[in-house]
Design an enzyme around this catalytic site. Structure first.
Site, PDB file in Angstrom:
ATOM      1  N   SER A   1       0.853  -1.185   0.000  1.00 36.78           N
ATOM      2  CA  SER A   1       0.000   0.000   0.000  1.00 36.78           C
ATOM      3  C   SER A   1       0.892   1.238   0.000  1.00 36.78           C
ATOM      4  CB  SER A   1      -0.858   0.005   1.271  1.00 36.78           C
ATOM      5  OG  SER A   1      -1.488   1.254   1.448  1.00 36.78           O
TER       6      SER A   1
ATOM      7  N   TYR B   1      -1.475  -0.812  10.393  1.00 33.04           N
ATOM      8  CA  TYR B   1      -1.737  -1.196   8.987  1.00 33.04           C
ATOM      9  C   TYR B   1      -0.504  -0.864   8.147  1.00 33.04           C
ATOM     10  CZ  TYR B   1      -3.615  -0.940   4.222  1.00 33.04           C
ATOM     11  OH  TYR B   1      -3.810  -1.104   2.868  1.00 33.04           O
TER      12      TYR B   1
HETATM   13  N1  LIG Z   1      -8.774   0.245  -1.260  1.00 32.85           N
HETATM   14  C1  LIG Z   1      -7.692   0.972  -1.097  1.00 32.85           C
HETATM   15  O1  LIG Z   1      -7.737   2.222  -1.121  1.00 32.85           O
HETATM   16  C2  LIG Z   1      -6.351   0.304  -0.920  1.00 32.85           C
HETATM   17  C3  LIG Z   1      -5.215   1.133  -0.913  1.00 32.85           C
HETATM   18  C4  LIG Z   1      -3.954   0.537  -0.739  1.00 32.85           C
HETATM   19  C5  LIG Z   1      -3.848  -0.840  -0.590  1.00 32.85           C
HETATM   20  N2  LIG Z   1      -4.980  -1.607  -0.591  1.00 32.85           N
HETATM   21  C6  LIG Z   1      -4.810  -3.057  -0.398  1.00 32.85           C
HETATM   22  O2  LIG Z   1      -5.413  -3.734  -1.469  1.00 32.85           O
HETATM   23  C7  LIG Z   1      -5.856  -5.025  -1.035  1.00 32.85           C
HETATM   24  C8  LIG Z   1      -7.314  -5.207  -1.440  1.00 32.85           C
HETATM   25  O3  LIG Z   1      -8.086  -4.244  -0.765  1.00 32.85           O
HETATM   26  P1  LIG Z   1      -9.547  -3.811  -1.240  1.00 32.85           P
HETATM   27  O4  LIG Z   1      -9.602  -2.348  -1.129  1.00 32.85           O
HETATM   28  O5  LIG Z   1      -9.913  -4.482  -2.500  1.00 32.85           O
HETATM   29  O6  LIG Z   1     -10.385  -4.406  -0.006  1.00 32.85           O
HETATM   30  P2  LIG Z   1     -11.754  -5.233   0.035  1.00 32.85           P
HETATM   31  O7  LIG Z   1     -12.211  -5.182   1.428  1.00 32.85           O
HETATM   32  O8  LIG Z   1     -12.663  -4.795  -1.035  1.00 32.85           O
HETATM   33  O9  LIG Z   1     -11.249  -6.705  -0.329  1.00 32.85           O
HETATM   34  C9  LIG Z   1     -10.440  -7.441   0.572  1.00 32.85           C
HETATM   35  C10 LIG Z   1     -10.909  -8.870   0.581  1.00 32.85           C
HETATM   36  O10 LIG Z   1     -10.072  -9.615   1.472  1.00 32.85           O
HETATM   37  C11 LIG Z   1     -10.907 -10.559   2.135  1.00 32.85           C
HETATM   38  N3  LIG Z   1     -10.314 -10.981   3.407  1.00 32.85           N
HETATM   39  C12 LIG Z   1     -10.136 -10.217   4.526  1.00 32.85           C
HETATM   40  N4  LIG Z   1      -9.641 -10.978   5.500  1.00 32.85           N
HETATM   41  C13 LIG Z   1      -9.491 -12.218   5.000  1.00 32.85           C
HETATM   42  C14 LIG Z   1      -9.026 -13.436   5.550  1.00 32.85           C
HETATM   43  N5  LIG Z   1      -8.626 -13.544   6.833  1.00 32.85           N
HETATM   44  N6  LIG Z   1      -9.005 -14.546   4.757  1.00 32.85           N
HETATM   45  C15 LIG Z   1      -9.421 -14.466   3.465  1.00 32.85           C
HETATM   46  N7  LIG Z   1      -9.879 -13.332   2.909  1.00 32.85           N
HETATM   47  C16 LIG Z   1      -9.923 -12.225   3.669  1.00 32.85           C
HETATM   48  C17 LIG Z   1     -12.206  -9.804   2.375  1.00 32.85           C
HETATM   49  O11 LIG Z   1     -13.294 -10.689   2.620  1.00 32.85           O
HETATM   50  C18 LIG Z   1     -12.343  -9.044   1.080  1.00 32.85           C
HETATM   51  O12 LIG Z   1     -13.100  -9.771   0.142  1.00 32.85           O
HETATM   52  C19 LIG Z   1      -5.646  -5.038   0.480  1.00 32.85           C
HETATM   53  O13 LIG Z   1      -4.456  -5.741   0.773  1.00 32.85           O
HETATM   54  C20 LIG Z   1      -5.505  -3.584   0.839  1.00 32.85           C
HETATM   55  O14 LIG Z   1      -4.732  -3.385   1.997  1.00 32.85           O
HETATM   56  C21 LIG Z   1      -6.224  -1.050  -0.751  1.00 32.85           C
END
Ligand SMILES: NC(=O)c1ccc[n+]([C@@H]2O[C@H](COP(=O)([O-])OP(=O)(O)OC[C@H]3O[C@@H](n4cnc5c(N)ncnc54)[C@H](O)[C@@H]3O)[C@@H](O)[C@H]2O)c1
Length: 268
Positions: free
Chosen positions: A142, A155
């Site tokens: 991230s 985080y």
């Molecule tokens: N959305 C943002 O702005 C952003 C920014 C930087 C990084 N990220 C990273 O991108 C990745 C995806 O994030 P997103 O925004 O799509 O989030 P999201 O919440 O839409 O998707 C994350 C998914 O991970 C699953 N998950 C969570 N815990 C779990 C577990 N213990 N076992 C199996 N599955 C699990 C959730 O059910 C969910 O479907 C993450 O690693 C997040 O940290 C997101």
């Protein structure tokens, strides 16, 4: 690594960026093993895949449960015959509070999902990836993994750990057929706050709109482009690119800028 005809496992494929990655991979001709703790999320991914779901397998699992990793790999091999790629995408954020206020359970949960699960999934999948003519591991870190965001310090630490884990892994695997990429998304329009079970920050709609978010589909297409080019690192979005530039030149100024502009994220 070229994506067509490959079998790629993705964690967190039941929502957001992970679902967008799964659908884009299917469209590019890959076979996809979608892993998520949310069965409902996986069902929706399968529904959105339509006719392409013939190339999709869904695996409901909590990735922190490392005893289940061998069974997961067996199920993917049984269904698809081989595994050429692993995208460690599943992740959660922490409650928007300071380290002083953050509870031990929340600290452990974030580190277990965002960091330790990634380590043990890599250890489980790697022997299989090493048997392939070419293979790829993509870890989603991230922008918060190189830049301190108030109220998301644990985080950020989990994502910084993913950054160095990935870079070290890449060096260790340079003389093998396994390529490794670390991804730094900026703000992406997903429901990560709700899915992480976290109260949204107390900021006004107007303030919130200041953080221009990229769509999950655009983020997925940038990530897959980096994967196909065997990129060392992928910055997703103009915010991530700008803050990467600023932080590398003037880390203290970048940290102060983020502290001033994002302190309203804290739920006091
Ligand atoms: N959305 C943002 O702005 C952003 C920014 C930087 C990084 N990220 C990273 O991108 C990745 C995806 O994030 P997103 O925004 O799509 O989030 P999201 O919440 O839409 O998707 C994350 C998914 O991970 C699953 N998950 C969570 N815990 C779990 C577990 N213990 N076992 C199996 N599955 C699990 C959730 O059910 C969910 O479907 C993450 O690693 C997040 O940290 C997101």
């Amino acid at each position: 690594m070229k994506i067509a005809q490959k079998t790629i496992a993705i964690t967190g494929a039941g929502n957001g960026i992970g679902r967008a990655l799964a659908l884009a991979l299917l469209q590019k001709g890959a076979r996809v093993a979608a892993i998520d703790i949310s069965e409902q999320g996986l069902q929706q991914t399968e529904k959105e895949a339509g006719a392409l779901s013939a190339q999709l397998s869904c695996h409901a699992m909590d990735i922190t449960n490392k005893q289940q990793i061998p069974g997961l790999i067996e199920a993917i091999l049984h269904r698809h015959g081989c595994i050429d790629g692993l995208i460690n995408n599943a992740g959660v954020i922490q409650p928007f509070v300071t380290i002083k206020e953050l509870e031990e359970n929340d600290i452990n949960r974030v580190m277990n999902i965002n960091f330790f699960a990634v380590v043990y999934l890599i250890k489980g999948f790697l022997p299989h990836l090493l048997q392939r003519p070419e293979a790829h591991i993509v870890n989603i870190s991230s922008m918060g993994g190189f830049l301190p965001v108030p109220g998301q310090s644990i985080y950020g630490a989990s994502k910084a750990a993913v950054k160095l884990l990935t870079e070290g892994l890449r060096s260790e695997l340079l003389n093998t057929g396994v390529r490794v990429t670390v991804v730094f998304p900026g703000a992406v329009d997903t429901e990560i706050t709700k899915n992480s079970g976290v109260q949204p920050p107390k900021m006004s709609e107007k303030e919130f709109k200041k953080y221009k978010s990229l769509s999950a589909d655009t983020a997925a297409s940038i990530i897959l482009c980096g994967m196909e080019k065997n990129a060392f690192r992928v910055l997703v979005g103009s915010d991530a690119k700008f803050m990467d530039f600023l932080y590398r030149l003037w880390p203290k100024m970048a940290a102060n800028y983020i502290q001033r502009s994002m302190q309203s994220l804290l739920n006091r």
